[in-house]
Design a protein around this motif. Sequence first.
Motif, PDB file in Angstrom:
ATOM      1  N   THR A   1       0.970  -1.093  -0.072  1.00  0.00           N
ATOM      2  CA  THR A   1      -0.232   0.043  -0.029  1.00  0.00           C
ATOM      3  C   THR A   1       0.934   1.115  -0.163  1.00  0.00           C
ATOM      4  OG1 THR A   1      -0.085  -0.094   2.430  1.00  0.00           O
ATOM      5  CG2 THR A   1      -1.925  -1.057   1.295  1.00  0.00           C
ATOM      6  N   LEU A   2       0.348   2.560  -0.087  1.00  0.00           N
ATOM      7  CA  LEU A   2       1.200   3.558   0.100  1.00  0.00           C
ATOM      8  C   LEU A   2       1.136   3.955   1.537  1.00  0.00           C
ATOM      9  CD1 LEU A   2      -0.398   6.106  -2.678  1.00  0.00           C
ATOM     10  CD2 LEU A   2       1.447   4.403  -2.889  1.00  0.00           C
ATOM     11  N   ASP A   3       2.664   4.188   1.774  1.00  0.00           N
ATOM     12  CA  ASP A   3       2.649   4.578   3.284  1.00  0.00           C
ATOM     13  C   ASP A   3       2.018   5.876   3.454  1.00  0.00           C
ATOM     14  OD1 ASP A   3       4.839   3.728   5.719  1.00  0.00           O
ATOM     15  OD2 ASP A   3       4.416   5.882   5.793  1.00  0.00           O
ATOM     16  N   PRO A   4       1.451   6.136   4.703  1.00  0.00           N
ATOM     17  CA  PRO A   4       0.666   7.322   4.836  1.00  0.00           C
ATOM     18  C   PRO A   4       1.658   8.610   5.146  1.00  0.00           C
ATOM     19  CG  PRO A   4       0.100   5.832   6.728  1.00  0.00           C
ATOM     20  CD  PRO A   4       0.881   5.058   5.611  1.00  0.00           C
ATOM     21  N   GLU A   5       2.784   8.277   5.596  1.00  0.00           N
ATOM     22  CA  GLU A   5       3.528   9.552   5.892  1.00  0.00           C
ATOM     23  C   GLU A   5       4.987   9.506   5.218  1.00  0.00           C
ATOM     24  OE1 GLU A   5       4.204   8.647  10.206  1.00  0.00           O
ATOM     25  OE2 GLU A   5       2.112   8.853  10.476  1.00  0.00           O
ATOM     26  N   LYS A   6       5.767   8.391   5.146  1.00  0.00           N
ATOM     27  CA  LYS A   6       6.996   8.294   4.362  1.00  0.00           C
ATOM     28  C   LYS A   6       6.805   8.729   2.984  1.00  0.00           C
ATOM     29  CE  LYS A   6      10.995   6.283   5.894  1.00  0.00           C
ATOM     30  NZ  LYS A   6      11.688   7.196   6.944  1.00  0.00           N
ATOM     31  N   LYS A   7       7.954   9.423   2.426  1.00  0.00           N
ATOM     32  CA  LYS A   7       8.110   9.783   1.125  1.00  0.00           C
ATOM     33  C   LYS A   7       9.384   9.760   0.508  1.00  0.00           C
ATOM     34  CE  LYS A   7       4.256  13.298   0.781  1.00  0.00           C
ATOM     35  NZ  LYS A   7       3.428  12.931   1.836  1.00  0.00           N
ATOM     36  N   ASP A   8       9.367   9.492  -0.870  1.00  0.00           N
ATOM     37  CA  ASP A   8      10.818   9.318  -1.251  1.00  0.00           C
ATOM     38  C   ASP A   8      11.493  11.027  -1.506  1.00  0.00           C
ATOM     39  OD1 ASP A   8       9.905  10.440  -3.652  1.00  0.00           O
ATOM     40  OD2 ASP A   8       9.946   8.440  -4.804  1.00  0.00           O
ATOM     41  N   ALA A   9      12.671  10.828  -1.789  1.00  0.00           N
ATOM     42  CA  ALA A   9      13.518  12.148  -2.068  1.00  0.00           C
ATOM     43  C   ALA A   9      12.741  13.034  -3.009  1.00  0.00           C
ATOM     44  CB  ALA A   9      14.946  11.937  -2.733  1.00  0.00           C
ATOM     45  N   TRP A  10      11.640  12.457  -3.910  1.00  0.00           N
ATOM     46  CA  TRP A  10      10.968  13.347  -4.739  1.00  0.00           C
ATOM     47  C   TRP A  10       9.655  13.810  -4.193  1.00  0.00           C
ATOM     48  CZ3 TRP A  10      14.322   9.673  -5.843  1.00  0.00           C
ATOM     49  CH2 TRP A  10      15.631   9.860  -6.254  1.00  0.00           C
ATOM     50  N   GLY A  11       9.141  13.518  -3.066  1.00  0.00           N
ATOM     51  CA  GLY A  11       7.955  13.787  -2.337  1.00  0.00           C
ATOM     52  C   GLY A  11       6.892  12.970  -2.737  1.00  0.00           C
ATOM     53  N   ILE A  12       7.288  11.474  -3.208  1.00  0.00           N
ATOM     54  CA  ILE A  12       6.196  10.551  -3.879  1.00  0.00           C
ATOM     55  C   ILE A  12       6.077   9.453  -2.544  1.00  0.00           C
ATOM     56  CG2 ILE A  12       5.532   8.876  -5.499  1.00  0.00           C
ATOM     57  CD1 ILE A  12       7.645  10.542  -7.412  1.00  0.00           C
ATOM     58  N   PRO A  13       4.752   9.440  -2.361  1.00  0.00           N
ATOM     59  CA  PRO A  13       4.585   8.429  -1.168  1.00  0.00           C
ATOM     60  C   PRO A  13       5.411   7.109  -1.367  1.00  0.00           C
ATOM     61  CG  PRO A  13       2.533   9.338  -1.962  1.00  0.00           C
ATOM     62  CD  PRO A  13       3.541   9.871  -2.945  1.00  0.00           C
ATOM     63  N   ALA A  14       6.263   6.536  -0.339  1.00  0.00           N
ATOM     64  CA  ALA A  14       6.780   5.335  -0.493  1.00  0.00           C
ATOM     65  C   ALA A  14       5.608   4.241  -0.404  1.00  0.00           C
ATOM     66  CB  ALA A  14       7.817   5.354   0.707  1.00  0.00           C
ATOM     67  N   LEU A  15       6.298   2.954  -0.542  1.00  0.00           N
ATOM     68  CA  LEU A  15       5.466   1.879  -0.454  1.00  0.00           C
ATOM     69  C   LEU A  15       5.670   1.442   0.713  1.00  0.00           C
ATOM     70  CD1 LEU A  15       5.658  -0.556  -3.504  1.00  0.00           C
ATOM     71  CD2 LEU A  15       3.855   1.009  -3.039  1.00  0.00           C
ATOM     72  N   HIS A  16       4.557   0.793   1.632  1.00  0.00           N
ATOM     73  CA  HIS A  16       4.675  -0.041   2.696  1.00  0.00           C
ATOM     74  C   HIS A  16       4.345  -1.578   2.097  1.00  0.00           C
ATOM     75  CE1 HIS A  16       4.022  -1.329   6.910  1.00  0.00           C
ATOM     76  NE2 HIS A  16       3.206  -1.955   6.502  1.00  0.00           N
ATOM     77  N   ILE A  17       5.254  -2.333   2.448  1.00  0.00           N
ATOM     78  CA  ILE A  17       5.317  -3.603   2.029  1.00  0.00           C
ATOM     79  C   ILE A  17       4.986  -4.705   3.158  1.00  0.00           C
ATOM     80  CG2 ILE A  17       6.653  -5.425   0.617  1.00  0.00           C
ATOM     81  CD1 ILE A  17       8.186  -2.988  -0.650  1.00  0.00           C
TER      82      ILE A  17
END
Length: 587
Positions: free
Chosen positions: A457-473
């Motif tokens: 799913t998309l992690d509700p808080e964590k973002k990558d260096a470009w501000g895109i939501p990170a994955l929660h695996i």
Amino acid sequence: MIPTFTLPLAMNDLLSMVHSRITRAMATKTYDVIVVGSGASGGWVAKELTEKGVEVLMLEAGPPRVPTRDFTEHIWPYQLKYRGFGNQKKLLVDQPVQRLCYACDDYSHQFFVNDHEHPYTFPADKPFMWIRGRQVGGKTFCWARVSYRYSDFEFKAASRDGYGQDWPITYKELEPYYERVENYIGISGSYEGLPQLPDSRFLPPMRLSCGELVAKEIVEKKFGWKLIVDRSANLTVPVNGRPACHYCDQCQRGCFTASYFNSPSVTLPAAARTGRLHLVSDAVVSHVIMTAEGKAAGVAYIDRSTKAAREVRGKIIVLAASALESTRILLNSRSPRFPNGVGNSQSVLGHYLMDHTTLEQGGGTMAPLRSAVREPVGRPCGYIIPKYVNTVGPYRNKNFLRGYYFAGDGRQEVYGHAFSTPGFGREFRDKVRSQIPYSFNVYAQGECLPRHDNYVTLDPEKKDAWGIPALHIHASYGENEHAMAKAMRDHLGEIMDALKLEDRTPPRDELNIFGKNIHECGTARMGNDANTSVVNAYNQVHDVKNVFVTDGACFVTQGCSEPTLTIMAISARAADYIAEQFRKGEL
Ligand SMILES: Cc1cc2nc3c(=O)[nH]c(=O)nc-3n(C[C@H](O)[C@H](O)[C@H](O)COP(=O)(O)OP(=O)(O)OC[C@H]3O[C@@H](n4cnc5c(N)ncnc54)[C@H](O)[C@@H]3O)c2cc1C
Ligand code: SF4
């Protein structure tokens, strides 16, 4: 003297046409097709579409790799500051996850991402290892090139044992695309006629080593299982202007002669030569832009270097960013019409994540092969004992579904032997040279069942260096994989006994961390039923006709074999369909 090389010719064509920034004209144009990702899948989609007259804009998140700067297959340890051991402090800081991959070292870390720029999360009790290569060519620079076709034991597995779903395609339907891919990229291997591991269109096989020939005789006689040489995307003869391999055996570091398959040396130059490929590097796609009517109009991306937000327009969008990255883009493509992302109207998107299980590190030495005579070195492959359980033949195991294979290699162990031999001077050298031990390694790789509770799913808080939501695996191996591991361990021990291996290392007790095999597949699976799958048999998103997902995200099952040859065949097939539909004005 340090050898010098010229660039592989085909890559020259490609590098000269990569844009690191989009031009004003490109920004205002509507392309026939936008392809996201330039690895194994994107390369095939671009080649097939451009050769059929379709104009393609390819967006790639990473930079291009320049052979004279980035390829290191002919570099010796003494030419490196850290003598091949790498700057461990820096690796630990920048690539704490990537460095755990066997292929990410002093010579090749440039082909792997910086983990801080590319974060992801997982539950504390479900570790996941996500290995990625973000560059023009994706992971095809550092992949191990093992290439097997799937069969109906994979495509129709559910019909055989009742678990999960069948693929909506058959082996017969994919066979012509396997042939197309193999004829173009070159796969070496031996014809064996095994129903569970169909033969490819092979180049001449590489040879089994001396120890593997001994093992073949014993294993085939005692157990009735085949032991054959790996099928590998290395050229044993020249193909389409690419020279044959010269057996330096360092493929994960790049290849100046383009003698193994990677997309920047093979498929992307073919697309570039049509004049219809426009490749923009350093373009990190965040989401698909949707119209109010529910059609895709283009994609939004962030410039990797300047972090400026950009948009480009296309009539058709193909996501080929690798299984989990394509799914991340779909999940992040939220609009009033699709509040949970594109392709997620039935909440199937993100589910059924798979990655092979492995039991690692079994092996020992073959005492009768200890010798002073050196065996030829440099063969970039090993052997495989193809899946024999729950397929054809007498081996059935009711404790688990599906099956596994054994693989590894047998070779003289000169350097390890030298390191562990005490002494110095002439006596030491004579000892090392006169008694070279012969090591034989074997590991098992098994199928991971597609389970709904293995998901991203998309992690509700964590973002990558470009501000895109990170994955929660959220992924772990289940009962079936653990039951299979027991059978793997038992038979692996029997093989080691039969070969009378000495100085044994038993296989590890525990299975690998999920993801470590780097064969992650599923999360946007194929199917005929829009309620239980994300894309149809042609990789077209059920919910949005002009969006396609061509990489391993579409896999329904994974068998126990490596996925990339099948990813490429499926990508070529999807591209045929897209070109045909586009010509008819159906998309
Ligand atoms: C060390 C190693 C060994 C392997 N060995 C084997 C093997 O022996 N056999 C086998 O079958 N497979 C092997 N694999 C796996 C194989 O590399 C992958 O299955 C294959 O590369 C998948 O192709 P792909 O096109 O889906 O993804 P990739 O090759 O990863 O390409 C995806 C591309 O998309 C780009 N991208 C990602 N996100 C975005 C975004 N948001 N915007 C724009 N672009 C984006 C990436 O930068 C990348 O260039 C191995 C992998 C590794 C790392
Ligand atoms: S072993 Fe062959 S394919 Fe691999 S890097 Fe060397 S020449 Fe290239």
